[in-house]
Design a protein around this motif. Sequence first.
Motif, PDB file in Angstrom:
ATOM      1  N   ALA A   1       1.379   1.873  -3.504  1.00  0.00           N
ATOM      2  CA  ALA A   1       0.386   2.224  -4.178  1.00  0.00           C
ATOM      3  C   ALA A   1       0.257   3.757  -3.985  1.00  0.00           C
ATOM      4  O   ALA A   1      -0.328   4.545  -4.914  1.00  0.00           O
ATOM      5  CB  ALA A   1      -0.962   1.604  -3.642  1.00  0.00           C
ATOM      6  N   ARG A   2       0.502   4.077  -2.729  1.00  0.00           N
ATOM      7  CA  ARG A   2       0.617   5.624  -2.768  1.00  0.00           C
ATOM      8  C   ARG A   2       1.316   6.593  -3.599  1.00  0.00           C
ATOM      9  O   ARG A   2       0.997   7.389  -4.285  1.00  0.00           O
ATOM     10  CB  ARG A   2       1.010   5.809  -1.092  1.00  0.00           C
TER      11      ARG A   2
ATOM     12  N   THR B   1       0.752  -1.134   0.089  1.00  0.00           N
ATOM     13  CA  THR B   1       0.154   0.200   0.038  1.00  0.00           C
ATOM     14  C   THR B   1       0.984   1.201   0.076  1.00  0.00           C
ATOM     15  O   THR B   1       0.336   2.282  -0.471  1.00  0.00           O
ATOM     16  CB  THR B   1      -0.819  -0.089   1.292  1.00  0.00           C
TER      17      THR B   1
ATOM     18  N   TYR C   1      -0.506   6.167  -6.920  1.00  0.00           N
ATOM     19  CA  TYR C   1      -1.909   6.402  -7.302  1.00  0.00           C
ATOM     20  C   TYR C   1      -2.174   7.830  -6.862  1.00  0.00           C
ATOM     21  O   TYR C   1      -2.897   8.666  -7.335  1.00  0.00           O
ATOM     22  CB  TYR C   1      -2.687   5.543  -7.248  1.00  0.00           C
ATOM     23  N   ALA C   2      -1.552   8.114  -5.487  1.00  0.00           N
ATOM     24  CA  ALA C   2      -2.149   9.277  -4.620  1.00  0.00           C
ATOM     25  C   ALA C   2      -1.560  10.626  -5.546  1.00  0.00           C
ATOM     26  O   ALA C   2      -0.954  10.764  -5.983  1.00  0.00           O
ATOM     27  CB  ALA C   2      -1.314   9.212  -3.343  1.00  0.00           C
ATOM     28  N   PRO C   3      -2.717  11.549  -4.897  1.00  0.00           N
ATOM     29  CA  PRO C   3      -2.408  12.847  -5.558  1.00  0.00           C
ATOM     30  C   PRO C   3      -1.099  13.514  -4.970  1.00  0.00           C
ATOM     31  O   PRO C   3      -0.743  13.139  -4.125  1.00  0.00           O
ATOM     32  CB  PRO C   3      -3.790  13.818  -4.962  1.00  0.00           C
TER      33      PRO C   3
ATOM     34  N   PHE D   1       1.473  15.408   3.527  1.00  0.00           N
ATOM     35  CA  PHE D   1       0.538  15.056   4.533  1.00  0.00           C
ATOM     36  C   PHE D   1       0.959  13.766   5.344  1.00  0.00           C
ATOM     37  O   PHE D   1       1.504  12.939   4.905  1.00  0.00           O
ATOM     38  CB  PHE D   1      -0.646  14.551   3.585  1.00  0.00           C
ATOM     39  N   ALA D   2       0.495  13.763   6.699  1.00  0.00           N
ATOM     40  CA  ALA D   2       0.902  12.684   7.423  1.00  0.00           C
ATOM     41  C   ALA D   2      -0.319  12.635   8.328  1.00  0.00           C
ATOM     42  O   ALA D   2      -1.028  13.421   8.537  1.00  0.00           O
ATOM     43  CB  ALA D   2       2.099  12.690   8.258  1.00  0.00           C
ATOM     44  N   ALA D   3      -0.366  11.282   8.890  1.00  0.00           N
ATOM     45  CA  ALA D   3      -1.512  10.990  10.121  1.00  0.00           C
ATOM     46  C   ALA D   3      -1.374  11.704  11.378  1.00  0.00           C
ATOM     47  O   ALA D   3      -0.589  10.929  12.282  1.00  0.00           O
ATOM     48  CB  ALA D   3      -1.623   9.761  10.259  1.00  0.00           C
ATOM     49  N   GLN D   4      -1.131  13.010  11.375  1.00  0.00           N
ATOM     50  CA  GLN D   4      -1.081  13.681  12.723  1.00  0.00           C
ATOM     51  C   GLN D   4      -1.819  13.057  13.930  1.00  0.00           C
ATOM     52  O   GLN D   4      -1.121  12.869  15.100  1.00  0.00           O
ATOM     53  CB  GLN D   4      -1.551  15.179  12.663  1.00  0.00           C
ATOM     54  N   TRP D   5      -3.246  12.520  13.566  1.00  0.00           N
ATOM     55  CA  TRP D   5      -3.907  12.081  14.577  1.00  0.00           C
ATOM     56  C   TRP D   5      -3.239  10.821  15.243  1.00  0.00           C
ATOM     57  O   TRP D   5      -3.177  10.527  16.585  1.00  0.00           O
ATOM     58  CB  TRP D   5      -5.258  11.572  14.283  1.00  0.00           C
ATOM     59  N   MET D   6      -2.498   9.998  14.470  1.00  0.00           N
ATOM     60  CA  MET D   6      -1.978   8.714  15.046  1.00  0.00           C
ATOM     61  C   MET D   6      -0.818   9.248  15.591  1.00  0.00           C
ATOM     62  O   MET D   6      -0.283   8.625  16.710  1.00  0.00           O
ATOM     63  CB  MET D   6      -1.369   7.795  13.683  1.00  0.00           C
TER      64      MET D   6
ATOM     65  N   SER E   1      -0.645  16.143  -3.361  1.00  0.00           N
ATOM     66  CA  SER E   1      -0.958  16.989  -1.942  1.00  0.00           C
ATOM     67  C   SER E   1      -0.695  15.698  -0.751  1.00  0.00           C
ATOM     68  O   SER E   1      -0.127  16.240   0.243  1.00  0.00           O
ATOM     69  CB  SER E   1      -2.288  17.562  -1.677  1.00  0.00           C
ATOM     70  N   SER E   2      -0.546  14.716  -1.422  1.00  0.00           N
ATOM     71  CA  SER E   2      -0.403  13.430  -0.461  1.00  0.00           C
ATOM     72  C   SER E   2       0.914  13.471   0.378  1.00  0.00           C
ATOM     73  O   SER E   2       1.016  13.177   1.318  1.00  0.00           O
ATOM     74  CB  SER E   2      -0.774  11.897  -1.162  1.00  0.00           C
TER      75      SER E   2
END
Lengths: 421, 421
Positions: free
Chosen positions: B79-80, B76, B83-85, B91-96, B87-88
């Motif tokens: 895959a990012r 995955t 395929y990811a835009p 970006f990071a999972a700040q919440w995590m 802007s991805s």
Amino acid sequence: MSTAAVAITPFAALSFEEKLDRLALVAVRVGLNLQPGQEIVVSASLEHIPFVRRITEHAYKAGANLVTTLYSDDETTLARYKYAPDSSFDFAAQWMSDGIAQAFRSNAARLGIAGANPSLLKDQDPSKVSRANIAASKASKPAMELVTRHAINWSILAGATPAWAKLVFPDLPEAEAVSKLWEAIFKASRIDGDDPVQDWKNHGANIHKRVKLLNDKRYHTLHFKGPGTDLKVGLADDHLWAGGGGVGGNGIFSNANIPTEECFTTPHKDRVNGTVSASKPLSHQGTLIENIQCTFENGRIVEANASAGQDALRKLIAVDEGAARLGEVALVPHSSPIAQSGLLFWNTLFDENAASHIALGQAYATCLIDGEHMDDAKLASKGANSSLIHVDWMIGGGTMDVDGLDADGKAEPLMRQGEWV
Amino acid sequence: MSTAAVAITPFAALSFEEKLDRLALVAVRVGLNLQPGQEIVVSASLEHIPFVRRITEHAYKAGANLVTTLYSDDETTLARYKYAPDSSFDFAAQWMSDGIAQAFRSNAARLGIAGANPSLLKDQDPSKVSRANIAASKASKPAMELVTRHAINWSILAGATPAWAKLVFPDLPEAEAVSKLWEAIFKASRIDGDDPVQDWKNHGANIHKRVKLLNDKRYHTLHFKGPGTDLKVGLADDHLWAGGGGVGGNGIFSNANIPTEECFTTPHKDRVNGTVSASKPLSHQGTLIENIQCTFENGRIVEANASAGQDALRKLIAVDEGAARLGEVALVPHSSPIAQSGLLFWNTLFDENAASHIALGQAYATCLIDGEHMDDAKLASKGANSSLIHVDWMIGGGTMDVDGLDADGKAEPLMRQGEWV
Ligand SMILES: [Zn+2]
Ligand SMILES: [Zn+2]
Ligand SMILES: [Zn+2]
Ligand SMILES: [Zn+2]
């Protein structure tokens, strides 16, 4: 969102991998209706890795910024019951629940993949199971409230697993059972047409039409009559029927359940009276509860019996004050494709869409006019129930009659022998 | 903690599963030194599922309240990139990351399992890789600070994966390569004796003895001399040598790295001068960087070259002001078992324990007297570097001489031809 990406190949001609890929596409485009730049939090079991990979690919293609999958593992869950100290069962990962709530507040979408072993915990101490569930529910309340209030676009769909397949098809060899369960999931999830995205639009429009009819009626009470059931379910003041997907607080339309066949609303927590018999067994967090029979007085269960899992049932309704009251009532015609499959899925996502049902516990604020903007006290004053739990429980079937009653008790037939009149 | 659970069976007589189980036990009891009632946050790749299950079982046996594993998935991740835009990649999972920091503040222990494909991202756009790494580093800064300040007990160890094994043993068939890599990990992780828990105690005591000697010396500067290297590394004021495990802010002794062979301390960020050549290639977040050669002036890299991955190297040192300065210097004798294995692991956890090394980026506050209680400004005033990155980089080997210099430049030999004098 464009449907151009959906190839027009007869479903039966697709390989398993292509069918799985189509379900993954429907999860992202129909279930979540993912918008470019959104983040997704996926929850899945380790058995769903290939499915998660297909979903992740479609999510990035649809413009996801990031897909984070939180995997659960049946084997380590069992290790916890076997080896962890007693204190473990009053403990939950608060940091994870808080993190997920933070993600939702930052407009992350949520995708859940159901299908873990429905009887995983059947041999474990029911009191430990119940304590662990309560701890987890308490920890995840802030996140779950954002979900039940539909603050974000979210969806739950299912993937087959060997343990689940064995329960649904006990007489088949494992590989065949898994393959048959996948086919049943594909069919129930309405991806077997030439253009599933369009099919879902049509299906949603049909449910929306029925929802509008019910909302125009403004019934005071529903009266369920069938074998072992004579139950009057008062509806909450300003109740709102829903179904077939809806627009979340973030402005994004999503289909929260795949499949979905139900029209559902908020009952009045103090106005449920009579006796009701479940029409299907209930699989609740690893325990199977069979032949439930309950009596309600003024909204509250006063007697609860079951031929199997009675202890788990009684522990469930003792979780908190709201756990013994209703938070949802839903109507599903017996002609729903899931009911017609004749299968018992042992999984609420499917079984609740095969039969009219009620749910113990938390009500959906979105099933009240302007409910999303009410605080807890205001919601309660309308009759909406509040609880750590929300457990759906099937009561409908081919022999169930349902009447709609106005405030004076005047009845009109809604369903006869399980079908809309 | 009792060592009674360790069976006294000759290591060579154990099955692979038993050896894996023994490494899992060492991870929990030696690496984390897990205390009853603690929670654990594990990070691992999907290839480590069997190893994670062994670890989880030992964790619950040791009294863990809850073990939560966060799995990463190479497929995955790719895959990012595919395929990811755009802007991805910012970006990071700040919440995590915030959730994990919250867990650490609630005294959760952290266990990392290294071993993901070291060259996973080698064909991806280096600028996307660098942007994604920066975004992830920024998001995880609060959590990582708790780790680098040793607020909790934490540990990183490794598990073999096919992609990693192929890099270490390129000429062997996959299954054989994986099996040989596991054996090398077992040996390097010092679990091949009769009583690995006791062996780790003895090993730690030996390193602690060397650490005490170095701390008593209070050197002003280290002088590295070898082929392609003539580098003076000033040490931070009030620097403290560490190694062989230590007590965290939560009072729990842990071994942060398995294996560990190093004595390390904090260099002065403004007092590094000269030229240095890497003695081993560096695998940095999916990119291989080979034959690094750098020149330092007043602590800062003024020239950086590499025969492969030079772009990634230059992007790395451009991440922030501190990324071009040193945050760690470490001494490892060439007789270390990992060096003697003759293997290049392409993995910092192993390769840094086979050779003296330096690290670009963030310094360890715990490597300064009373550093845990200093704020960023105070740490900087002592010469401790600050950065989003911390990347170790091997410079030592069998031909490296090291002198310790006092403030007047008076030298005394510390290592000759890679060995302690
Ligand atoms: Zn429902
Ligand atoms: Zn429900
Ligand atoms: Zn080091
Ligand atoms: Zn380091």
